[in-house]
Scaffold this active site. Structure first.
Site, mmCIF file in Angstrom:
data_model
loop_
_atom_site.group_PDB
_atom_site.id
_atom_site.type_symbol
_atom_site.label_atom_id
_atom_site.label_comp_id
_atom_site.label_asym_id
_atom_site.label_seq_id
_atom_site.Cartn_x
_atom_site.Cartn_y
_atom_site.Cartn_z
ATOM 1 N N ASP A 74 39.102 -14.425 60.736
ATOM 2 C CA ASP A 74 38.675 -15.456 61.680
ATOM 3 C C ASP A 74 37.746 -14.814 62.703
ATOM 4 O O ASP A 74 38.192 -14.088 63.593
ATOM 5 C CB ASP A 74 39.889 -16.085 62.356
ATOM 6 C CG ASP A 74 39.520 -17.174 63.354
ATOM 7 O OD1 ASP A 74 38.312 -17.410 63.567
ATOM 8 O OD2 ASP A 74 40.447 -17.770 63.931
ATOM 9 N N HIS A 134 34.130 1.987 46.689
ATOM 10 C CA HIS A 134 35.555 2.142 46.376
ATOM 11 C C HIS A 134 36.068 3.559 46.653
ATOM 12 O O HIS A 134 37.287 3.762 46.797
ATOM 13 C CB HIS A 134 35.814 1.770 44.920
ATOM 14 C CG HIS A 134 37.151 1.134 44.692
ATOM 15 N ND1 HIS A 134 38.238 1.341 45.514
ATOM 16 C CD2 HIS A 134 37.590 0.298 43.725
ATOM 17 C CE1 HIS A 134 39.280 0.665 45.058
ATOM 18 N NE2 HIS A 134 38.913 0.022 43.981
#
Length: 451
Positions: free
Chosen positions: A393, A162
């Site tokens: 994708d 993070h």
């Protein structure tokens, strides 16, 4: 459900071209993030060629590995390691050691997880490479695991440190990696690593009270109460992913607009309407007394709110914690619109707030910032709405499901888009185990009352 996952191969993938070797300075907003990883999981169904024959090259590990090596050229900080400067301040050591890439397999089927998936430590341990909860110098910054199910489906688990990224930056990386895997190797990758616009001012000017969100206290005020899990074992939670249709989102927005006609476009955003509904349901499910104060924490993306704005392709943490509170009696006795207006109070900040926060953090003990649990009256909401979360994708279609692999403590909530173009929203929520059943009842009863 429990299921064994067998690791087939674990390796480091380095950038396929030379990248800058340097120390990358981290801003105060980077260091105010959790010193640890954000685990996420994507599920993909195996497509057929139209004749019920599966694609033999589906999620080729070789293709993903090669695409990752190319993606790490512009995103080279992810190939580095956590480091520290001479003063001990954390930084990124851009040494090109590589990202961890794991290939695994499971005897389970995708259907065993997809419909009933709930974030938990067990799910994180199955689908995300193992990591220490708190990272030190030398820790990797990107870890990925591709798990093949016996049915042919795939889980992609990610763990990103993070300090390096916020949500928007994380999805930017995944989208780029996926586009390269699809063969779009010539596409330009716009990326801004320049964190100097987020340096503290030479003369600090703290205009806001940031103690609720970032610890510390103002003169004469008592110290904030410790959270239930502070310094000890994190509190147990139950989690669920609740789906809201686009029609229900629209109805919530109209109801939160406090009387606007159905023909009038609602002025209340989907985020504010949904969070208001979740907030009210959580207060009721927790059976909080009317005179209790409930605080809602959230994060605001400051990229476009700074003056001048940061580039859209800024790669780093550009979010600020904010909060607003209300009395439980007002939340439950008032309208949905009242709660939505309190949510707006937490999200309306801009450049002055962000600059004030960066200055405030300059003098803060970064190691002592509150990063643990919440009091049983409060919520913390993270929104991935509006982000390219389903632009993952890799050449075989978008994910069937995207979700956080883990929730951290009771009161943690994520909002994320449902797959497809239908406009639905998924609400991932963690609450005290004994409160979750009632919360679900109230959540769906409230949506049903809108019909």
């Amino acid at each position: 459900m429990a299921a064994a996952v067998e690791v087939v191969k674990s390796e480091l993938v380095a950038p396929c071209e030379p990248t800058p070797r340097r120390a990358l300075w981290l801003s105060n907003l980077d260091l105010a993030a959790r010193n640890g990883y954000t685990p996420t999981v994507y599920f993909f169904r195996r497509p057929s060629d139209g004749g019920d024959r599966p694609d033999p090259g589906f999620f080729s590990a070789d293709a993903l590995r090669a695409a990752l090596a190319r993606a790490l050229v512009p995103f080279y900080p992810f190939a580095g390691r956590l480091g520290a400067d001479s003063d001990g301040r954390a930084e990124i050591d851009c040494n090109a050691e590589g990202a961890l890439f794991v290939v695994a397999r499971s005897a389970a089927a995708l259907d065993d997880f997809e419909k009933s998936f709930a974030p938990s430590t067990a799910m994180r341990d199955l689908f995300v490479p193992p990591y220490e909860d708190s990272a030190g110098p030398g820790a990797p910054l990107l870890m990925l695991q591709v798990t093949f199910f016996r049915c042919g489906g795939v889980a992609l688990g990610t763990a990103m440190h993070h300090f390096v990224i916020d949500g928007r930056s994380a999805f930017h990386f995944i989208r780029t990696w996926a586009s390269i895997a699809r063969g779009e190797v010539g596409a330009a990758v716009l990326l801004s690593l320049d964190r100097t616009p987020l340096r503290a001012r030479l003369v600090p000017n703290v205009l806001f009270d940031h103690t609720r969100e970032y610890g510390g206290r103002i003169a004469g005020a008592p110290a904030a109460a410790a959270s239930p899990s502070a310094g000890g074992k994190p509190a147990d939670y139950a989690s669920a992913i609740l789906r809201v249709t686009s029609e229900q989102v629209a109805a919530l927005r109209a109801r939160a607009d406090d009387g606007a006609g159905v023909a009038t476009p609602p002025r209340v955003s989907a985020f504010r309407a949904l969070v208001a509904h979740v907030w009210r349901c959580a207060c009721a499910a927790r059976a909080l007394p009317p005179d209790a104060e409930s605080r809602l924490y959230t994060m605001v993306d400051m990229r476009g709110r700074l003056s001048p704005p940061l580039p859209d392709a800024y790669f780093g943490n550009a979010v600020a914690r904010t909060s607003a509170s209300a009395m439980v009696g007002d939340l439950l006795g008032g309208t949905l619109g009242l709660a939505a207006r309190r949510v707006r109070a937490a999200t309306g900040h801009g450049d002055e707030y962000a600059r004030s926060l960066v200055d405030y953090l300059e003098a803060a003990d970064m190691g002592a910032l509150p990063r643990g649990g919440l009091p049983g009256t409060d919520l913390r909401v993270i929104s991935w709405l509006g982000m390219p979360s389903y632009d993952a994708d890799f050449g075989w279609g978008e994910p069937a499901l995207l979700a956080p692999a883990l929730m951290y403590y009771p009161g943690f909530v994520y909002l994320l888009s449902c797959p497809g173009k239908g406009g639905g929203v998924a609400v991932a929520v963690a609450l005290e185990p004994e409160r979750m059943g009632r919360f679900k009842e109230l959540f769906f009863e409230g949506l049903g009352a809108l019909e």
